[in-house]
Design an enzyme around this catalytic site. Structure first.
Site, PDB file in Angstrom:
ATOM      1  N   ASN A 168       0.863  -1.187   0.000  1.00 30.89           N
ATOM      2  CA  ASN A 168       0.000   0.000   0.000  1.00 30.89           C
ATOM      3  C   ASN A 168       0.898   1.236   0.000  1.00 30.89           C
ATOM      4  O   ASN A 168       1.527   1.540   1.013  1.00 30.89           O
ATOM      5  CB  ASN A 168      -0.893  -0.028   1.257  1.00 30.89           C
ATOM      6  CG  ASN A 168      -1.697   1.249   1.406  1.00 30.89           C
ATOM      7  OD1 ASN A 168      -1.822   2.042   0.473  1.00 30.89           O
ATOM      8  ND2 ASN A 168      -2.262   1.448   2.601  1.00 30.89           N
ATOM      9  N   LYS A 206       0.026   4.234  -0.181  1.00 27.00           N
ATOM     10  CA  LYS A 206      -0.666   5.383   0.450  1.00 27.00           C
ATOM     11  C   LYS A 206      -0.519   6.633  -0.420  1.00 27.00           C
ATOM     12  O   LYS A 206      -0.417   6.532  -1.640  1.00 27.00           O
ATOM     13  CB  LYS A 206      -0.146   5.628   1.867  1.00 27.00           C
ATOM     14  CG  LYS A 206      -0.112   4.370   2.721  1.00 27.00           C
ATOM     15  CD  LYS A 206       0.014   4.691   4.170  1.00 27.00           C
ATOM     16  CE  LYS A 206       0.337   3.432   4.969  1.00 27.00           C
ATOM     17  NZ  LYS A 206      -0.023   3.542   6.355  1.00 27.00           N
ATOM     18  N   GLU A 258      -5.496  -5.443  10.316  1.00 28.99           N
ATOM     19  CA  GLU A 258      -4.499  -4.401  10.539  1.00 28.99           C
ATOM     20  C   GLU A 258      -4.811  -3.685  11.853  1.00 28.99           C
ATOM     21  O   GLU A 258      -5.612  -2.736  11.874  1.00 28.99           O
ATOM     22  CB  GLU A 258      -4.533  -3.383   9.398  1.00 28.99           C
ATOM     23  CG  GLU A 258      -4.226  -3.966   8.043  1.00 28.99           C
ATOM     24  CD  GLU A 258      -3.666  -2.897   7.113  1.00 28.99           C
ATOM     25  OE1 GLU A 258      -2.502  -3.042   6.720  1.00 28.99           O
ATOM     26  OE2 GLU A 258      -4.368  -1.913   6.832  1.00 28.99           O
ATOM     27  N   SER A 271       3.255  -2.452  10.332  1.00 26.81           N
ATOM     28  CA  SER A 271       4.698  -2.453  10.583  1.00 26.81           C
ATOM     29  C   SER A 271       5.391  -3.761  10.196  1.00 26.81           C
ATOM     30  O   SER A 271       6.306  -4.223  10.886  1.00 26.81           O
ATOM     31  CB  SER A 271       4.987  -2.086  12.045  1.00 26.81           C
ATOM     32  OG  SER A 271       4.550  -0.760  12.313  1.00 26.81           O
TER      33      SER A 271
HETATM   34  C1  PEP Z   1      -0.873   0.003   5.884  1.00 29.62           C
HETATM   35  O1  PEP Z   1      -0.908   1.184   5.557  1.00 29.62           O
HETATM   36  O2  PEP Z   1      -1.767  -0.758   5.486  1.00 29.62           O
HETATM   37  C2  PEP Z   1       0.222  -0.461   6.744  1.00 29.62           C
HETATM   38  C3  PEP Z   1       0.170  -1.668   7.223  1.00 29.62           C
HETATM   39  O3  PEP Z   1       1.241   0.420   6.977  1.00 29.62           O
HETATM   40  P1  PEP Z   1       2.673   0.077   7.650  1.00 29.62           P
HETATM   41  O4  PEP Z   1       3.175  -1.181   7.025  1.00 29.62           O
HETATM   42  O5  PEP Z   1       3.521   1.253   7.326  1.00 29.62           O
HETATM   43  O6  PEP Z   1       2.431  -0.096   9.112  1.00 29.62           O
END
Ligand code: PEP
Length: 254
Positions: free
Chosen positions: A9, A11, A169, A212
Site C-alpha cells: 500500500n 498510500k 491491521e 509495521s
Molecule cells: C498500511 O498502511 O496498510 C500499513 C500496514 O502500513 P505500515 O506497514 O507502514 O504499518
C-alpha cells in the site's frame, strides 16, 4: 502448499516518476521462479494505477486501488468508481483501510456498502479491519472485529463472500514500527477465520496481516498457520524491502 498474498500500500506517496521507477524496480527484482502460490499486488495512488499497470503488464504483479466508491457512477465529485479502476488495469481495491475509517470517518455501514458494490464487479475487495489501541486496552478487540465483519457479511451472499480477502491491521501497529507479535497476530487471525466461518467456509479465506511488517519480521508472521500474507505500507515503498518480503513468502510457499 501454502498460498500467500503480498500487497504493498503506497498510500499518498510517490509522484509519477517515482511510482514508475518503483514499479520497474519491483518488476526487475521479482524472482523469475515466483511460486504459483504467491500473489503480488501493489496499491499505488489512484492517479498512478494506469502507468503502474502498464509497467507490470504481463508479469505476476497485479495492481489495485486504495479506495473506491460504493456508487457505480454519477455526481460524486472526487470519487473513483470501480469501472474507472478496472478500465485502467486495476484488479483489486482496498476497502475500509483504518486511515479511511479514522481520518475520513468511514463507518462500518459505508465500508459494507463499498464491499457489496465491489462484489458485483470483477475487482477483488481487500477488506481492512482492526482495533485501535484504546479498544485493545479496554478488552474490546473481539467485539470490534465482530462488528466490522458482521457489517459486511450480513449484507452479501455466501458465494460472493468467498471472494473477499481480509486484511487484519491493528490500528496501533500501522506506521508505528510496533508490529503485533506473531502470537497476537495468529490469535486475531484465528479468531477472524473462525468468526467468518459463521457465514462461509473460511478454511481458504485469505487473511493478510498488516501493521509495521518489515523484511525482518515477515518470516515469523508468515509462518503462522492463519496468516496468508501481508499488507505492507512503509516497507513497500522501497523495492529492496518489498522484494525481500516477497522472497520470504516464496520460500515459505515452496
Ligand atoms: C498500511 O498502511 O496498510 C500499513 C500496514 O502500513 P505500515 O506497514 O507502514 O504499518
Amino acid at each position: 502448499m501454502r498460498q500467500y498474498v503480498i500487497a504493498g500500500n503506497w498510500k499518498m506517496n510517490t509522484v509519477l516518476s517515482r511510482a514508475e521507477e518503483l514499479a520497474q524496480e519491483i518488476k526487475q527484482g521479482i524472482s523469475q521462479s515466483l511460486h504459483s502460490g504467491v500473489s503480488v499486488v501493489v496499491f499505488p495512488p489512484s492517479v498512478f494505477i494506469h502507468p503502474v499497470a502498464q509497467h507490470v503488464q504481463g508479469t505476476r504483479i497485479k495492481v489495485g486501488a486504495q479506495n473506491c466508491s460504493n456508487e457505480p457512477y454519477g455526481a460524486f465529485t472526487g470519487e473513483i468508481s470501480t469501472d474507472m479502476i478496472t478500465s485502467v488495469g486495476g484488479e483489486y481495491t482496498l476497502i475500509g483501510h483504518s486511515e479511511r475509517r479514522v481520518i475520513y470517518k468511514e463507518s462500518n455501514e459505508v465500508v459494507a456498502a463499498k464491499v457489496k458494490h465491489v462484489l458485483t464487479t470483477s475487482l477483488t475487495p481487500v477488506l481492512c479491519i482492526g482495533e485501535t489501541l484504546q479498544e485493545r486496552q479496554s478488552g474490546q478487540t473481539w467485539t470490534v472485529l465482530q462488528q466490522q465483519l458482521d457489517a459486511v457479511y450480513t449484507q452479501i451472499d455466501k458465494t460472493s463472500a468467498e471472494n473477499i480477502i481480509i486484511a487484519y491491521e491493528p490500528v496501533w501497529a500501522i506506521g508505528t514500527g510496533v508490529a503485533a507479535t506473531k502470537v497476537e497476530a495468529q490469535e486475531a487471525h484465528n479468531f477472524i477465520r473462525k468468526y467468518v466461518g459463521n457465514y462461509i467456509d473460511s478454511t481458504n479465506t485469505m487473511i493478510l496481516y498488516g501493521g509495521s511488517v518489515t523484511a525482518d519480521n515477515a518470516d515469523q508472521l508468515l509462518l503462522q498457520p492463519d496468516i496468508n500474507g501481508a499488507l505492507i505500507g512503509g516497507a513497500s515503498l522501497k523495492a529492496e524491502t518489498f522484494l525481500s518480503i516477497i522472497a520470504t513468502a516464496n520460500k515459505l510457499a515452496g
